[in-house]
Design an enzyme around this catalytic site. Structure first.
Site, PDB file in Angstrom:
ATOM      1  N   GLU A 191       0.829  -1.212   0.000  1.00  0.00           N
ATOM      2  CA  GLU A 191       0.000   0.000   0.000  1.00  0.00           C
ATOM      3  C   GLU A 191       0.862   1.260   0.000  1.00  0.00           C
ATOM      4  OE1 GLU A 191      -3.045  -0.207  -0.690  1.00  0.00           O
ATOM      5  OE2 GLU A 191      -2.979  -2.386  -0.542  1.00  0.00           O
ATOM      6  N   HIS A 194       1.862   2.109  -3.480  1.00  0.00           N
ATOM      7  CA  HIS A 194       0.829   2.816  -4.252  1.00  0.00           C
ATOM      8  C   HIS A 194       0.916   4.324  -3.990  1.00  0.00           C
ATOM      9  CE1 HIS A 194      -1.309  -0.326  -6.269  1.00  0.00           C
ATOM     10  NE2 HIS A 194      -1.625  -0.969  -5.159  1.00  0.00           N
ATOM     11  N   GLU A 275      -0.734  -3.285  -9.888  1.00  0.00           N
ATOM     12  CA  GLU A 275      -0.653  -4.237  -8.783  1.00  0.00           C
ATOM     13  C   GLU A 275       0.650  -5.028  -8.840  1.00  0.00           C
ATOM     14  OE1 GLU A 275      -2.703  -4.348  -6.190  1.00  0.00           O
ATOM     15  OE2 GLU A 275      -3.620  -2.615  -7.160  1.00  0.00           O
TER      16      GLU A 275
END
Length: 656
Positions: A191, A194, A275
């Site tokens: 995360e 990202h 991803e």
């Protein structure tokens, strides 16, 4: 891994998103024109014109074969009206959704039913999760984000926001309770990547776009419900006239929810490769492929990653795992689990992994604490390695009236605990701004605190002062960053008063030194987006020549603070410019005013990521020019990077 290049790619993907959005809107226009033409044709030929057609057929049997087709009902005027209507409706709905999301990551987390975790939580799993996120933030040079928990027993997580200072991380309860610490680290590193790669802003834009496309279907559902209720209540002939509206509403539902198809195509187009990139980045952060691979294996074992929130259709592309029920792989927002695991661990044997039990998690934490105590690392050196006692779930030490021991690590541990409480975090930041006791301004600052904040706040300051004095200067700004989640629990009025207090303390001696500037600018950078409307910074400058004066200002300030004389400053400045390939920079004269630096950073925050990355490289070379790095240089680099929304990893050797 070049995060700056990946951020540039994320911005380029915004152009792809616009093309896909335009294609979806064009398809809606075509389908709506066909639908309206069909409805009008049906009304004329099967309702209103039925009697006339029978009369004409009696006199001229060939008349029935001369009736107009529904394509004859498509006119230029109708086409233009429907086109304008679709653009206004879809664009307006997207704009409304965009405005609703101006609250940033918090708004997204709350819409998904997330519950904010307080920094001082004592729940075992919540404490472990917060520790892991703090650990990842320290290791990656990021501010500690707010954390939200969703009451889903599946394993999933997401990052949301416009920029790192606004970022939040959401985690399902299953993710907290079913993963080991190592696996949880892998998910959190995913995360954080990202955030680094610039995916968050793209994801929020995607949410607004998908809502606009879906809105046509919502209108159709409203018409369908309204006509259905009317036909149910009354069966008179006049209510049979509502049949065309019923059919039109049904058509809008079919066409509008066909927009979900476009939405899935768009999500698949922009998210699947991201991803893979985030998985690879997570391995780089943790240097442990088994962490994220293990988390994916637990999902495959049976825990799953499906989310129950009604908002999951709009937000599915933001999650760590597939948030929607199984669907055709071509429209999936995430790659298959097997493929993700094999890319991380080519030697994977194909077996999935059972979730961790609570007793295993508690034993794991106990082992970490024991290992740290044996190694003498029970008090985390925050500015160095990321894994330490703060990673354990044991309660933190509370500030007491007793005199502290002369250990900077123990002082750091105690102040880190204070940073996690809303009240003592304010005390901590105020204490960091106090001048040395031998200076006259010190007593002036204490009097100001006593008058404005009260006697208890004043006593807390006095208790913390010996601990603050024992700190290594390199540990001060990391503590400031650690305090941000707790300070975000203030009310708006409390924050405004606290901000004024910081200004008054910094200006008490008539000037603002560089540490005071760093502390105040970090506070504004991390807290203003929380208490005020989030305004995403526009990206405007792509070339060095466009902002060479701003780059020169920043690099000049760093060169002068790291040098004792002009020749040293000039050499450091030149080495920095050369290392980053800057050719149009000029060393500026030394000045005590920080206004040029503030103005330069305002412009640099609007630069493209590759320019920001080059500036970070230039600052590293500038610091290294004399073979050593001063604390003031490290503070400057940390603060400048935070203002530009650039994550940097700082350790005792400088930028990692």
């Amino acid at each position: 891994m070049d995060f700056f290049a990946h951020q540039d790619q994320a911005r380029k993907r915004t152009g792809h998103l616009i093309l896909l959005f335009s294609a979806a809107v064009l398809s809606l226009i075509v389908l709506l024109n066909l639908l309206l033409a069909f409805v009008l044709w049906g009304m004329d030929n099967h309702l209103v014109g039925k009697y006339q057609a029978s009369v004409q057929a009696a006199h001229n049997p060939d008349a029935l074969f001369n009736t107009a087709t529904f394509l004859d009902y498509i006119t230029l005027q109708q086409w233009l009206l429907i086109s304008a209507g679709v653009i206004v409706v879809v664009g307006g709905a997207s704009l409304v959704k965009w405005m609703m999301l101006r609250g940033g990551g918090r708004r997204v987390a709350e819409s998904l039913g997330g519950r904010l975790l307080l920094p001082d939580s004592r729940d075992f799993y919540e404490r472990r999760l917060l520790n892991v996120i703090e650990e990842m933030a320290i290791a990656s040079g990021m501010p500690v984000p707010l954390v939200y928990v969703m009451d889903d027993h599946s394993i999933n997580a997401f990052a949301a926001g416009y920029q790192p200072s606004d970022a939040v991380i959401g985690v399902t309860r299953g993710c907290m309770e079913k993963l080991s610490r190592e696996q949880l680290q892998g998910v959190m590193a995913h995360e954080f990547s990202h955030i680094f790669n610039g995916d968050m802003r793209l994801n929020i834009r995607l949410m607004a776009v998908l809502f606009g496309i879906l809105f046509i279907g919502l209108i159709g559902r409203f018409i369908l419900d309204a006509t259905s209720r009317r036909r149910y209540v009354s069966s008179s002939n006049r209510d049979k006239n509502s049949l065309p509206f019923f059919l039109f509403g049904l058509g809008l539902v079919v066409i509008g929810y066909g927009g979900v198809l476009f939405g899935n195509l768009i999500k698949a187009a922009v998210s699947r490769q991201r991803e893979f990139l985030a998985d690879a980045s997570a391995v780089q952060f943790t240097r442990n492929p088994q962490g994220i691979a293990g988390a994916l294996q637990v999902i495959g074992y049976g825990a799953g990653s499906e989310i129950s929130s009604p908002e999951r259709e709009e937000t599915a592309h933001m999650f760590f795992g597939q948030a929607l029920p199984f669907r055709f792989s071509g429209f999936a927002t995430h790659p298959p689990l097997d493929e993700r695991i094999q890319r991380i661990d080519p030697n994977w044997n194909g077996q999935f992994m059972a979730p961790q039990r609570r007793e295993q998690a508690e034993q794991e934490s106990a082992d970490i604490v024991a290992a740290l105590q044996l190694s003498g690392g029970a008090a985390l050196a925050m500015a160095a390695a990321p894994a330490a006692a703060a990673a354990s779930s044991i309660p933190y030490e509370v500030v007491s009236d007793e005199a502290p021991q002369d250990s900077d690590q123990q002082a750091l541990q105690t102040l880190a605990a204070a940073a996690r409480d809303t009240y003592t975090a304010r005390v901590l930041l105020a204490g960091l701004l106090l001048a040395p006791a031998e200076r006259m301004v010190h007593e002036m600052q204490l009097d100001l605190i006593r008058q404005q904040e009260g006697q208890d706040f004043y006593r807390q300051i006095l208790r913390q002062l010996p601990l603050v004095k024992a700190l290594n200067p390199a540990q001060r700004l990391p503590l400031v960053e650690l305090a941000m989640p707790a300070l975000k629990q203030l009310s708006v009025l409390q924050y405004q008063d606290f901000r004024k207090l910081l200004v008054q303390l910094a200006k008490a001696d008539g000037e603002i030194d560089i540490f005071e500037w760093c502390l105040y600018r970090l506070t504004l950078q991390y807290l203003n987006p929380h208490f005020e409307t989030v305004a995403p910074v526009a990206t405007r400058y792509a070339k060095e020549k466009d902002i060479s004066d701003a780059i020169s200002s920043v690099l000049s300030v760093l060169a002068w603070y790291g040098a004792n004389q002009q020749q040293q400053a000039a050499e450091a400045f030149a080495k920095g410019a050369q290392a980053a390939g800057f050719t149009t920079l000029t060393l500026q004269q030394r000045t005590s005013s920080l206004k040029p630096l503030n103005l330069a950073l305002t412009r640099l925050s609007e630069a493209y990521p590759h320019l920001k990355g080059r500036l970070i490289k230039a600052m590293q070379a500038c610091m290294d020019a004399d073979g050593r790095q001063k604390g003031v240089e490290l503070d400057l680099v940390r603060t400048i990077a935070a203002i530009m929304e650039v994550p940097v990893q700082l350790n005792e050797q400088g930028v990692a």
